[in-house]
Design an enzyme around this catalytic site. Structure first.
Site, PDB file in Angstrom:
ATOM      1  N   ARG A   1      33.348   8.387 -62.548  1.00 29.57           N
ATOM      2  CA  ARG A   1      31.853   8.024 -62.382  1.00 29.57           C
ATOM      3  C   ARG A   1      30.854   8.836 -63.071  1.00 29.57           C
ATOM      4  O   ARG A   1      29.791   8.317 -63.363  1.00 29.57           O
ATOM      5  CB  ARG A   1      31.526   8.076 -60.671  1.00 29.57           C
ATOM      6  CG  ARG A   1      31.973   6.985 -59.837  1.00 29.57           C
ATOM      7  CD  ARG A   1      31.971   7.284 -58.408  1.00 29.57           C
ATOM      8  NE  ARG A   1      32.703   6.044 -57.794  1.00 29.57           N
ATOM      9  CZ  ARG A   1      32.687   5.655 -56.467  1.00 29.57           C
ATOM     10  NH1 ARG A   1      32.449   6.880 -55.723  1.00 29.57           N
ATOM     11  NH2 ARG A   1      32.978   4.600 -55.988  1.00 29.57           N
TER      12      ARG A   1
ATOM     13  N   HIS B   1      31.409  -1.425 -62.663  1.00 25.99           N
ATOM     14  CA  HIS B   1      32.627  -0.796 -62.519  1.00 25.99           C
ATOM     15  C   HIS B   1      32.435   0.689 -61.952  1.00 25.99           C
ATOM     16  O   HIS B   1      31.391   1.134 -61.921  1.00 25.99           O
ATOM     17  CB  HIS B   1      33.248  -0.864 -63.845  1.00 25.99           C
ATOM     18  CG  HIS B   1      32.761  -0.023 -65.001  1.00 25.99           C
ATOM     19  ND1 HIS B   1      33.718   0.213 -66.019  1.00 25.99           N
ATOM     20  CD2 HIS B   1      31.638   0.574 -65.105  1.00 25.99           C
ATOM     21  CE1 HIS B   1      32.918   0.960 -66.941  1.00 25.99           C
ATOM     22  NE2 HIS B   1      31.949   1.016 -66.253  1.00 25.99           N
ATOM     23  N   GLU B   2      33.567   1.023 -61.303  1.00 23.91           N
ATOM     24  CA  GLU B   2      33.541   2.307 -60.575  1.00 23.91           C
ATOM     25  C   GLU B   2      32.615   2.327 -59.283  1.00 23.91           C
ATOM     26  O   GLU B   2      32.091   3.233 -59.274  1.00 23.91           O
ATOM     27  CB  GLU B   2      33.324   3.575 -61.597  1.00 23.91           C
ATOM     28  CG  GLU B   2      33.808   3.611 -62.758  1.00 23.91           C
ATOM     29  CD  GLU B   2      35.529   3.496 -62.710  1.00 23.91           C
ATOM     30  OE1 GLU B   2      36.167   3.734 -61.696  1.00 23.91           O
ATOM     31  OE2 GLU B   2      36.086   2.951 -63.539  1.00 23.91           O
ATOM     32  N   GLY B   3      32.394   0.855 -58.773  1.00 18.08           N
ATOM     33  CA  GLY B   3      31.454   1.089 -57.614  1.00 18.08           C
ATOM     34  C   GLY B   3      30.089   0.840 -57.953  1.00 18.08           C
ATOM     35  O   GLY B   3      29.239   1.131 -58.948  1.00 18.08           O
TER      36      GLY B   3
END
Lengths: 599, 599
Positions: free
Chosen positions: B298, B441-443
């Site tokens: 992140r 991506h990654e949340g």
């Protein structure tokens, strides 16, 4: 619905319940028309859009036109779709009967072309540019030019372009270098280089009619020295048959982020001594004529943005209803089934924002199109002038607002799709790339802001601006006593007051320090746009409430959705640009004063 | 500067004047290091970035990896660039000396990889994922796993991936279906389908080490039943040599809007009976391990967004200085020469916004990287805990803020270029497409908002949140009496008060109605992020003022630019999300209550 271009309920609501376009059948020009003929045209357009234009939208993005052996090669579906469109007669939807047109109101014609845009904006562009170019010749050309060039365009045999930009001069049209030399036979010889000419070359039509800005030898410097010319790709004989190839060549194609199906070209005029051109209108007065086309193009850009946003929204909505993911925040049992995306509040926020932007944007574009009808054909001169003034005032907003916020809608449509939305296997990523053009062409946001604050708000002594305020106040007045609209009306009313104060403050500063007053014109454009769209949302809510209470033609949930979305827009979106009202009102110097060596 | 990846003055200012990273050489782990060794690593990374990674960035976008005969085929420059990077040793920049690392602070290692990201984010991804995966094994693996898998990764011989997402479960990891069956030899047999696996297959490295989430037969449902496995593409013998091909196959490539040089794959595990896998950490506790990698990823996403925004800004700045267009609004003579774009206030606004976003975003990412160093290696337990808590709190912001606003910067970079910016002939259009991945991506933003408001703000009794407020107040206190910072401090102070009130109100509502309190968590994330970045801008302004007054290492214009940009950010950008504080504070139900059939 199987097509994801438009919510037909929404379109009918906007056209008939909000804008009451049936009233146009009382205008003498439209007296043969009724809701039936309007709907027939719209249904035909939607059929062509979904069956003929939509299916190859993705293919033309992946397999864009190529420049091979001096010619443009592209997928055959483009020509096929344009042939179908031509055969519907819709390319002359708003033209006179005697020119082969349908004499439909502009708002209906725009709706039809808008549906095509939503299905496939790139293939549509060949037709859209042709319609705009033929309209220009019809408005400013000689009878001979109308017959020789515009009529074959309206029939879809010839296509058109607008050739403004040159490699060194984009927004700064006064600086173009293309030259036009008068000949003894009354024609001109044009030379110069043009860039970013959409649909500038292809094999889709018998001929291409370029509308070219160039300067005569005796032209004064700047924008006041620009003249406008018709320059056909093939000369057209007196009998309408095609003559020899004119001196215009395709120098190359430009490869774009999106809108890939529409060729963007570099054209060289006059490499062999001069392309034959014909003056349109008066010498040195070409910008006035071109602005006729450009203003139409600006509404077209706004509508195109809306329709790209709209189709993205419908795709996202469909996906959010079907795709399951996760559970509600209070569901602790991981063994329960996953819920549809739409049940998550944050996904609903993203859908509400899209709905607010695209339905709000569509109301703006269609309202503007009714002003085109009123400006030309309203029974009284007073009504025609009022409509013309309001349309002039709103044009920078119609161009810029959708191209900013319906692009944002496209981004949200991707976000709703998650990782899938970022792939080329789902259409929303293409809509986003296609729509990114719209904040640029036909005048950037910066240009539109200057037009609005520097010119439009104060033109005619500010009377059109005042007339708009008057209309908004009238709507607020009409909602008095309607509890369901009270919150929305209050929110809009406060924003309106802020806009008025801001405008007044800036008008005072403009008199002594125009650079400072106009430095943040872009922020002003954003505030103004949100107030206008907020007003149209309140009007939509009014109409929805009427439908709800009087049992209108649509389901109660439809009307309720309009009320909720109005409140969403006014509560969640309107405050953002307005938060900078103080910066605007004080004519803040931060951007103006940033020294160039401090970046 | 000839490279357009970073303003090296700005980087030095942030690292040494704002963050004072020289202090890290007093940490025992970094005692061999000094500014000289930090700078040497950074200069090396910038050289590799500009000379080896940047030149093929565009080529890999136009000519993306293909799936041919079961293998991934891509341009040879990718392998060449990764070989050069491997040889620099920078892939193990932050690792222990005894593992072949350089034992550099995380902030220096992140800076180095950030420069590579700015040059070519797609080629970088193969290395970046490998670094993150090896870090995970170093943190959670057995000694044997570290030696057999992580060390060859740090040396760049093996590459890594993270395999989380499955076709039916993106953000909802608890719902994955991949299975792991224990074997007598202590290994596992993995089966299942994974999607969107970046760098999931290629021929760039001797081996690929997949870190895979799967469930054991006795796993409880949901996220508490997820385990983490190492699944190599080729089995690795005890002596480190490669054994047979594991049961993982490439099912296909996904074609993306941008980031095209990085393969995005669908991987099928266990089609022939089960892929050999090795458990990392405890059974059913795989998410904790993966979150180690994910939290690192992140920060990596945030930094990648910043660097894409940064290079776009430098390209736009260069273009705005060179390209002439139009005249000042008060210049009436069209015969005067055109002026550079940068002289138009609206262009300066767009450049200021980009500068505020990318330099603010970089300060956020580098500050977070210093927290990684402090969390692991600060001399006192108290300092380590404070850093760990603050990093945890800030992670959702580091992920989301740059991916929203540096994408916006990329859009503005296009806008500064006008029509040229929309073409694939200019690099800014690729940066924009590449960066559009980062909000997903990654949340997604929605997930990050829920993490921040639903968990992070209140964790540990809210002490990390309070500690952040304390830091911000301390900065405000330190600016007291500084006239040059008075306006900025006031603007930040007001926003901070609003954030505090909003947080308190939502915390109360959360106790009784979490769905309502969290419905607009995304808006809260935006407000919080702007306050944090506003705080870092005030700290930049403080440091710049010091440099200006005490004759710092940089030109006065550089420091002045920081002061102006701080004011721009706080005046023009901070108010926008804060305008929704009232909606947040009242836990408005508009998005929550929209009935599903009303869309």
């Amino acid at each position: 619905m199987s097509q994801k271009i438009i919510n037909t309920d929404d379109l009918a609501f906007l056209l008939y319940e909000l804008l009451d376009i049936e009233r146009f059948s009382q205008f003498p020009r439209y007296e043969d028309h009724s809701r039936d003929t309007f709907d027939a045209a719209i249904e035909l357009a939607l059929k062509v859009a979904s069956e003929t234009f939509a299916p190859h939208n993705h293919a033309c993005d992946e397999d864009e036109p190529r420049f091979e052996n001096g010619k443009v090669v592209m997928r055959p579906e483009v020509a096929e779709a344009l042939k179908v469109l031509r055969e519907t007669g819709l390319m002359a939807a708003s033209q006179d009967y005697e020119r082969g047109g349908m004499q439909l109101p502009a708002v209906v014609a725009q709706t039809c072309i808008g549906l095509i845009k939503g299905a496939n904006v790139s293939t549509q562009a060949y037709a859209g540019l042709t319609i705009a170019a033929s309209n220009l010749i019809m408005a400013h050309g000689t009878d001979e030019q109308k017959q020789r060039f515009a009529e074959p365009m309206m029939a879809g045999r010839f296509f058109g372009t607008m050739c403004l930009t040159e490699p060194h001069a984009g927004s700064s049209l006064g600086d173009i270098k293309s030259r036009a030399v008068p000949q003894d036979d009354g024609s001109y010889r044009i030379s110069g280089n043009k860039i970013f000419i959409s649909a500038g070359d292809h094999e889709l039509s018998e001929n291409i009619i370029h509308l070219v800005l160039a300067k005569l030898p005796d032209a004064p410097p700047g924008a006041k020295g620009i003249s406008l010319f018709i320059v056909p790709k093939f000369l057209v004989n007196e009998d309408g048959s095609l003559g020899e190839r004119n001196d215009v060549i395709l120098a190359g194609l430009i490869h774009k982020m999106g809108y890939r199906g529409t060729t963007s070209t570099m054209l060289n005029f006059g490499e062999k001594g001069g392309a034959v051109g014909y003056l349109v209108g008066e010498p040195h007065n070409g910008l006035a004529g071109m602005f006729h086309m450009m203003n139409e193009a600006r509404i077209g850009v706004g509508l195109g943005s809306v329709m790209l946003g709209y189709t993205g929204y419908l795709h996202a909505l469909d996906y959010a209803r079907d795709r399951t993911q996760g559970r509600s925040m209070t569901e602790r049992d991981p063994a329960t089934p996953m819920i549809p995306l739409i049940q998550h509040a944050d996904v609903r926020r993203m859908l509400l924002a899209q709905k607010a932007f695209v339905e709000g944007g569509l109301s703006l574009c269609l309202f503007s199109a009714t002003l085109v009808d009123e400006k030309k054909h309203a029974p009284t001169a007073e009504a025609r002038e009022a409509a013309a003034g309001l349309l002039d005032l709103l044009t920078p907003i119609v161009k810029s607002w959708p191209s900013q916020f319906c692009l944002e809608a496209n981004s949200l449509a991707i976000q709703v799709h998650g990782g899938y939305g970022y792939t080329r296997e789902y259409p929303v990523e293409q809509f986003y790339r296609d729509n990114r053009l719209n904040p640029i062409h036909e005048g950037t946001h910066g240009i539109q802001g200057q037009d609005l604050l520097g010119r439009k708000v104060s033109m005619a002594g500010g009377q059109h601006y005042q007339a708009l305020l008057q209309r908004i106040r009238a709507t607020l007045e009409a909602t008095r006593g309607r509890d369901e609209l009270k919150t929305s009306a209050e929110l809009l009313s406060n924003a309106l007051a802020t806009l008025e104060e801001t405008t007044s403050a800036l008008q005072v500063i403009k008199k002594t320090d125009p650079n400072r007053a106009l430095a943040n014109a872009y922020l002003y454009l954003e505030c103004f746009g949100h107030v206008v769209v907020g007003w149209l949302w309140l009007r939509q809510a009014q109409a929805a409430l009427k439908g709800l209470q009087e049992g209108g033609a649509r389901q109660p949930a439809f009307y309720q959705g309009k009320l909720n979305t109005c409140e969403y827009f006014l509560r969640y979106e309107l405050p953002k640009p307005l938060a900078l009202a103080e910066v605007l009102r004080s004519a803040d110097r931060t951007t103006l004063d940033m020294p160039l060596d401090c970046f």
